[in-house]
Write a protein that holds these residues in place. Structure first.
Motif, short mmCIF file in Angstrom:
data_model
loop_
_atom_site.label_atom_id
_atom_site.label_comp_id
_atom_site.label_asym_id
_atom_site.label_seq_id
_atom_site.Cartn_x
_atom_site.Cartn_y
_atom_site.Cartn_z
N GLN A 1 0.82 -1.21 0.00
CA GLN A 1 0.00 0.00 0.00
C GLN A 1 0.86 1.26 0.00
N VAL B 1 1.54 2.18 -3.55
CA VAL B 1 0.38 2.65 -4.32
C VAL B 1 -0.12 4.02 -3.86
N VAL C 1 -6.93 -2.77 -0.88
CA VAL C 1 -7.44 -2.20 -2.12
C VAL C 1 -8.96 -2.20 -2.12
N GLU C 2 -9.57 -3.30 -1.70
CA GLU C 2 -11.03 -3.40 -1.66
C GLU C 2 -11.64 -2.37 -0.74
N LEU D 1 -9.73 1.57 -2.43
CA LEU D 1 -9.68 1.99 -3.83
C LEU D 1 -10.94 1.53 -4.56
N VAL E 1 -7.60 -6.10 -7.93
CA VAL E 1 -6.30 -6.76 -7.86
C VAL E 1 -6.44 -8.12 -8.52
#
Length: 255
Positions: A154, A157, A184-185, A188, A193
């Motif tokens: 993370q 990113v 991510v879920e 973002l 992914v």
């Protein structure tokens, strides 16, 4: 790949100068400063052994550190990335990224932020990069080799958020399947992914669709002596050299 360092040409400078504060007059132009940094990157010399044809090493190092700290280097890296993507008829910012890490040995005097990657049997650090499908580096985090990829991803990113508005998919291997995928879920929206790895029965290198570009990026580091291993006392300097390498690699195509 050129076998010797070639000084910055006019076309090289045109590709990056607008990102730098070139408006103010200086004793030494920023073009010469950038040229000196690229020289160190390719040749791998110590700062104090910078040739006398360049400004004093203290001045070059001052800008190297300043641009890394104030975000100038990040913007400088993105600028040629966007130019290269336009050159090959792609959107300036990518929708699909690849994230991966490279475990590397450190120079003998480097002790900060090091560890042992038990899987690859490397005592040193990891270069954690995120690239697009052309292999252009958009972000990098350097950390101890004993830290898990998924737990650090993370940080790679996060600097892109708010700038990469076309981001839709991040390709990764199984090391990112739990912690990073969950992050991510949760953070973002609209980004997926996709886990893709080589077949478990494979014993040699097998190119995985799209993700092979990360491996190529790692291989290209070997052509720059400052990156043949981690020579940097701080991880911040190590990260900076990866971005400078990406810049130099791209602008060499603008002849």
């Amino acid at each position: 790949m050129q076998s010797h360092y070639r000084r910055l040409t006019d076309s090289h400078w045109e590709a990056i100068k607008d990102t730098l504060p070139t408006q103010r007059k200086r004793i030494h132009s920023l073009r010469v400063i950038v040229d000196a940094i690229f020289w160190c990157l390719r040749i791998g010399n110590q700062w104090r052994n910078l040739p006398e044809t360049f400004p004093k090493w203290q001045l070059v190092y001052y800008y190297f550190r300043k641009w890394q700290r104030d975000g100038t280097l990040q913007r400088l890296n993105w600028s040629p990335n966007k130019l290269e993507r336009k050159r090959v008829d792609k959107q300036p910012t990518p929708s699909q990224f690849c994230i991966d890490s490279q475990s590397i040995k450190v120079a003998p005097f480097v002790a900060e932020d090091t560890g042992v990657d038990g899987n690859k049997k490397v005592n040193g650090r990891k270069r954690h990069v995120i690239t697009d499908t052309l292999g252009l580096v958009w972000g990098v985090v350097v950390h101890a080799a004993n830290k898990a990829d998924g737990a650090v991803a993370q940080r790679v990113v996060e600097p892109l958020l708010g700038y990469m508005d076309h981001m839709k998919k991040i390709l990764a291997d199984a090391a990112y399947e739990k912690v990073f995928m969950e992050w991510v879920e949760e953070n973002l929206f609209g980004v997926e992914v996709e886990i893709s790895s080589r077949p478990p029965e494979a014993t040699e290198f097998v190119p995985v669709r799209w993700r092979w570009v990360s491996e190529r990026a790692f291989g290209l580091f070997n052509f720059f002596r400052r990156l043949d291993k981690d020579h940097e006392k701080t991880t911040q300097s190590a990260e900076a050299w990866v971005l400078w390498q990406n810049c130099q690699l791209i602008i060499n195509r603008f002849d």
